[in-house]
Scaffold this motif. Structure first.
Motif, PDB file in Angstrom:
ATOM      1  N   GLY A  36      13.102  96.791 -25.694  1.00  0.00           N
ATOM      2  CA  GLY A  36      13.961  97.715 -24.958  1.00  0.00           C
ATOM      3  C   GLY A  36      13.667  97.726 -23.478  1.00  0.00           C
ATOM      4  O   GLY A  36      14.315  96.997 -22.707  1.00  0.00           O
ATOM      5  N   PRO A  37      12.682  98.504 -23.025  1.00  0.00           N
ATOM      6  CA  PRO A  37      12.438  98.580 -21.581  1.00  0.00           C
ATOM      7  C   PRO A  37      11.830  97.297 -21.045  1.00  0.00           C
ATOM      8  O   PRO A  37      10.969  96.687 -21.674  1.00  0.00           O
ATOM      9  N   ALA A  38      12.283  96.895 -19.872  1.00  0.00           N
ATOM     10  CA  ALA A  38      11.758  95.689 -19.225  1.00  0.00           C
ATOM     11  C   ALA A  38      10.505  96.067 -18.461  1.00  0.00           C
ATOM     12  O   ALA A  38      10.511  96.219 -17.231  1.00  0.00           O
ATOM     13  N   VAL A  39       9.386  96.212 -19.172  1.00  0.00           N
ATOM     14  CA  VAL A  39       8.179  96.754 -18.547  1.00  0.00           C
ATOM     15  C   VAL A  39       7.631  95.830 -17.457  1.00  0.00           C
ATOM     16  O   VAL A  39       7.033  96.300 -16.486  1.00  0.00           O
ATOM     17  N   SER A  40       7.830  94.525 -17.600  1.00  0.00           N
ATOM     18  CA  SER A  40       7.366  93.617 -16.545  1.00  0.00           C
ATOM     19  C   SER A  40       8.072  93.916 -15.236  1.00  0.00           C
ATOM     20  O   SER A  40       7.442  94.016 -14.173  1.00  0.00           O
ATOM     21  N   ALA A  41       9.384  94.078 -15.307  1.00  0.00           N
ATOM     22  CA  ALA A  41      10.155  94.402 -14.106  1.00  0.00           C
ATOM     23  C   ALA A  41       9.823  95.795 -13.600  1.00  0.00           C
ATOM     24  O   ALA A  41       9.766  96.027 -12.383  1.00  0.00           O
ATOM     25  N   ILE A  42       9.594  96.736 -14.509  1.00  0.00           N
ATOM     26  CA  ILE A  42       9.262  98.099 -14.088  1.00  0.00           C
ATOM     27  C   ILE A  42       7.948  98.107 -13.325  1.00  0.00           C
ATOM     28  O   ILE A  42       7.838  98.704 -12.240  1.00  0.00           O
ATOM     29  N   ALA A  43       6.928  97.444 -13.865  1.00  0.00           N
ATOM     30  CA  ALA A  43       5.635  97.394 -13.174  1.00  0.00           C
ATOM     31  C   ALA A  43       5.767  96.712 -11.820  1.00  0.00           C
ATOM     32  O   ALA A  43       5.203  97.172 -10.817  1.00  0.00           O
ATOM     33  N   ALA A  44       6.523  95.611 -11.775  1.00  0.00           N
ATOM     34  CA  ALA A  44       6.718  94.912 -10.497  1.00  0.00           C
ATOM     35  C   ALA A  44       7.471  95.789  -9.508  1.00  0.00           C
ATOM     36  O   ALA A  44       7.181  95.775  -8.301  1.00  0.00           O
ATOM     37  N   ASP A  45       8.426  96.573  -9.990  1.00  0.00           N
ATOM     38  CA  ASP A  45       9.178  97.470  -9.105  1.00  0.00           C
ATOM     39  C   ASP A  45       8.300  98.600  -8.578  1.00  0.00           C
ATOM     40  O   ASP A  45       8.402  98.987  -7.405  1.00  0.00           O
ATOM     41  N   LEU A  46       7.442  99.147  -9.424  1.00  0.00           N
ATOM     42  CA  LEU A  46       6.530 100.194  -8.959  1.00  0.00           C
ATOM     43  C   LEU A  46       5.634  99.664  -7.846  1.00  0.00           C
ATOM     44  O   LEU A  46       5.368 100.357  -6.851  1.00  0.00           O
ATOM     45  N   LEU A  47       5.170  98.441  -8.014  1.00  0.00           N
ATOM     46  CA  LEU A  47       4.347  97.808  -6.974  1.00  0.00           C
ATOM     47  C   LEU A  47       5.138  97.645  -5.685  1.00  0.00           C
ATOM     48  O   LEU A  47       4.660  97.992  -4.597  1.00  0.00           O
ATOM     49  N   ALA A  48       6.373  97.116  -5.805  1.00  0.00           N
ATOM     50  CA  ALA A  48       7.182  96.861  -4.611  1.00  0.00           C
ATOM     51  C   ALA A  48       7.578  98.156  -3.911  1.00  0.00           C
ATOM     52  O   ALA A  48       7.598  98.216  -2.670  1.00  0.00           O
ATOM     53  N   ILE A  49       7.918  99.194  -4.675  1.00  0.00           N
ATOM     54  CA  ILE A  49       8.276 100.480  -4.065  1.00  0.00           C
ATOM     55  C   ILE A  49       7.140 100.983  -3.182  1.00  0.00           C
ATOM     56  O   ILE A  49       7.345 101.411  -2.041  1.00  0.00           O
ATOM     57  N   THR A  50       5.934 100.905  -3.693  1.00  0.00           N
ATOM     58  CA  THR A  50       4.776 101.391  -2.939  1.00  0.00           C
ATOM     59  C   THR A  50       4.489 100.516  -1.729  1.00  0.00           C
ATOM     60  O   THR A  50       4.293 101.019  -0.613  1.00  0.00           O
ATOM     61  N   ALA A  51       4.447  99.207  -1.957  1.00  0.00           N
ATOM     62  CA  ALA A  51       4.094  98.298  -0.867  1.00  0.00           C
ATOM     63  C   ALA A  51       5.142  98.297   0.237  1.00  0.00           C
ATOM     64  O   ALA A  51       4.803  98.194   1.424  1.00  0.00           O
ATOM     65  N   ASP A  52       6.421  98.433  -0.125  1.00  0.00           N
ATOM     66  CA  ASP A  52       7.483  98.422   0.883  1.00  0.00           C
ATOM     67  C   ASP A  52       7.577  99.750   1.631  1.00  0.00           C
ATOM     68  O   ASP A  52       7.806  99.778   2.845  1.00  0.00           O
ATOM     69  N   ALA A  53       7.401 100.858   0.902  1.00  0.00           N
ATOM     70  CA  ALA A  53       7.537 102.171   1.540  1.00  0.00           C
ATOM     71  C   ALA A  53       6.318 102.514   2.380  1.00  0.00           C
ATOM     72  O   ALA A  53       6.433 103.169   3.423  1.00  0.00           O
ATOM     73  N   GLU A  54       5.145 102.070   1.943  1.00  0.00           N
ATOM     74  CA  GLU A  54       3.911 102.416   2.639  1.00  0.00           C
ATOM     75  C   GLU A  54       3.023 101.182   2.765  1.00  0.00           C
ATOM     76  O   GLU A  54       1.987 101.074   2.092  1.00  0.00           O
ATOM     77  N   PRO A  55       3.421 100.233   3.597  1.00  0.00           N
ATOM     78  CA  PRO A  55       2.607  99.018   3.733  1.00  0.00           C
ATOM     79  C   PRO A  55       1.205  99.343   4.226  1.00  0.00           C
ATOM     80  O   PRO A  55       1.002 100.256   5.029  1.00  0.00           O
ATOM     81  N   GLY A  56       0.254  98.608   3.727  1.00  0.00           N
ATOM     82  CA  GLY A  56      -1.128  98.859   4.078  1.00  0.00           C
ATOM     83  C   GLY A  56      -1.466  98.424   5.492  1.00  0.00           C
ATOM     84  O   GLY A  56      -0.713  97.690   6.145  1.00  0.00           O
ATOM     85  N   PHE A  57      -2.611  98.897   5.956  1.00  0.00           N
ATOM     86  CA  PHE A  57      -3.095  98.532   7.277  1.00  0.00           C
ATOM     87  C   PHE A  57      -4.008  97.318   7.164  1.00  0.00           C
ATOM     88  O   PHE A  57      -4.806  97.235   6.225  1.00  0.00           O
ATOM     89  N   PRO A  58      -3.924  96.393   8.093  1.00  0.00           N
ATOM     90  CA  PRO A  58      -4.877  95.276   8.052  1.00  0.00           C
ATOM     91  C   PRO A  58      -6.271  95.764   8.389  1.00  0.00           C
ATOM     92  O   PRO A  58      -6.446  96.799   9.041  1.00  0.00           O
ATOM     93  N   ALA A  59      -7.248  95.031   7.938  1.00  0.00           N
ATOM     94  CA  ALA A  59      -8.623  95.357   8.310  1.00  0.00           C
ATOM     95  C   ALA A  59      -8.790  95.217   9.812  1.00  0.00           C
ATOM     96  O   ALA A  59      -8.198  94.335  10.447  1.00  0.00           O
ATOM     97  N   ALA A  60      -9.558  96.101  10.394  1.00  0.00           N
ATOM     98  CA  ALA A  60      -9.779  96.060  11.836  1.00  0.00           C
ATOM     99  C   ALA A  60     -10.477  94.751  12.222  1.00  0.00           C
ATOM    100  O   ALA A  60     -11.392  94.298  11.525  1.00  0.00           O
TER     101      ALA A  60
END
Length: 461
Positions: free
Chosen positions: A329-353
């Motif tokens: 039923g649920p496409a959990v692979s796509a869901i997990a990948a989307d959760l990752l992308a939502i976070t990374a795109d909305a709040e990109p991390g800072f590079p190490a100083a």
């Protein structure tokens, strides 16, 4: 990422409210459209669990990060870590034939590395009844898992996913360690990482697995089987909190289990993608996926009544997972990948100083700057870590990082120069004459007449 996420609701505050809402909505849509009794999602950032969310068919009874789900083939990543520990301890090599350590099987000629990467050519499933839905007692011996002729393809020729191959790896661990693979897993991996809720058999609180009718909104419970010899292919149960720690480990390793360099080696492609799945791939016990410009590493899993997926993006410092308690039923692979992308795109991390090197061999400074391969200009940079980075000045062509070896040479980490040796050739007075990279001569000026450029060069006209 670091390898010590601390699952706590307090860490939710580290994500913006808009990000948290977008994540929860993705879980809600996945649960509704996938018609699953429950769905749990989680996000790891910089090694810590920063968000969990869930939806359930029962109002105010959604599972939390401590609810166990069966994780299916994510189990294979755990087994692979046990095998790589044996490799790092010098007890085996990936090029060893299986028979060297586990004699008496019908697959003794395939190598340990081929089994890890699913390039052994072994059958995808066991002979006889479907192993996921029948008791392990039906297959008490490895011969029952393999059959008389387990090979379907020549070993090493192509990627062909093999569940029996991981049964062999579990038996290999047992043979070398002298204990059941589950006991080795608990002592060597689960306890050092604090994965107290990852077990061979379910422990309460645990979700019940269901089969949902494909054309009607009805369901029935699925039977839970102990899979015996096939357990290394998909037996484990775990929680979102434990898998968050596992995601952090797959990104950066842990000094008490496997070092970062070995884990990075596991994430490197070891099997080519199939023509029908060009964005897929496989490392050493780690599934690979190219999605929306990101390289993801992790694994998916399924067992009757359960679906699971876990992905990490090392470049983004973000990992995510999704767990559901239905057979399909649920496409959990796509869901997990989307959760990752939502976070990374909305709040990109800072590079190490950026920080200068605390101490750097002065001889390395002789290598920094422009070099020429024939008439092609390259730039060699010296990193604070002592690594070198060589790339064309025009941004087109072959570039690579190089890490230092004990003999003072450097070895390429990626691309065309992966595994190739770079060395500085010095004159009698200690000055650098040229750089030799896999027999290519790099000089300080195009076709330097004082350097041993193969074929010679009479001068410019």
């Amino acid at each position: 990422m670091t390898a010590d996420p601390a699952p706590s609701a307090a860490h939710d505050d580290e994500l913006l409210s808009a990000t948290r809402r977008a994540l929860l909505r993705r879980v809600a849509v996945g649960q509704a459209e996938g018609r699953t009794p429950s769905l749990v999602g989680a996000v790891v950032r910089d090694g810590r669990l920063v968000w969990t969310g869930s939806r359930s068919m029962i109002e105010r009874h959604a599972p939390d990060a401590d609810t166990q789900y069966r994780i299916g083939s994510i189990t294979k990543t755990f087994v692979a870590v046990l095998v790589m520990r044996l490799r790092d301890e010098g007890l085996l090599e990936l090029t060893d034939p299986l028979a060297r350590h586990l004699p008496g099987t019908t697959a003794g000629e395939v190598t340990v590395g081929q089994l890890l990467a699913h390039t052994s050519g072994l059958a995808s499933e066991t002979p006889g009844p479907w192993w996921e839905r029948t008791p392990g007692e039906l297959r008490p011996e490895l011969a029952d898992v393999l059959g008389a002729e387990p090979g379907k393809h020549p070993a090493g020729r192509r990627y062909h996913y093999s569940n029996p191959g991981y049964a062999l790896l579990g038996a290999l661990v047992e043979k070398v360690r002298g204990m059941p693979w589950g006991a080795a897993l608990r002592a060597e991996v689960l306890e050092p990482l604090g994965l107290t809720r990852t077990t061979l058999l379910q422990q309460s609180p645990a979700a019940v697995g269901f089969a949902v009718h494909p054309w009607a909104d009805v369901m029935r419970p699925e039977a839970v089987q102990e899979t015996g010899r096939m357990a290394p292919a998909g037996q484990l149960w775990s929680t979102a909190a434990d898998l968050a720690r596992w995601a952090a480990f797959l990104a950066m390793g842990h000094e008490d289990v496997l070092g970062a360099e070995t884990v990075a080696h596991m994430r490197e492609p070891a099997a080519p993608p199939e023509a029908t799945d060009p964005d897929g791939g496989y490392g050493l016990g780690v599934q690979l996926l190219r999605r929306d410009g990101r390289t993801l590493a992790g694994h998916t899993g399924s067992m009757p009544g359960f679906l699971a997926a876990l992905w990490v993006s090392v470049e983004d410092g973000v990992g995510a997972l999704a767990l559901a308690n239905c057979t399909s039923g649920p496409a959990v692979s796509a869901i997990a990948a989307d959760l990752l992308a939502i976070t990374a795109d909305a709040e990109p991390g800072f590079p190490a100083a950026w920080r200068p090197a605390e101490q750097l061999d002065s001889g390395l400074l002789d290598l920094a700057g422009p070099w020429y391969w024939g008439t092609s200009a390259f730039l060699l940079r010296v990193r604070a870590s002592g690594e070198l980075y060589v790339a064309p000045m025009n941004g087109q062509g072959r570039g690579s990082r190089f890490h230092v070896e004990h003999d003072g040479t450097w070895t390429g980490r990626e691309g065309y120069y992966a595994g190739e040796t770079l060395r500085a050739v010095r004159r009698e007075d200690g000055s650098v004459s040229h750089v030799d990279l896999g027999s290519f001569v790099f000089t300080r000026e195009p076709y330097d007449p004082e350097a041993p450029v193969p074929g010679g060069f009479p001068g410019w006209h």
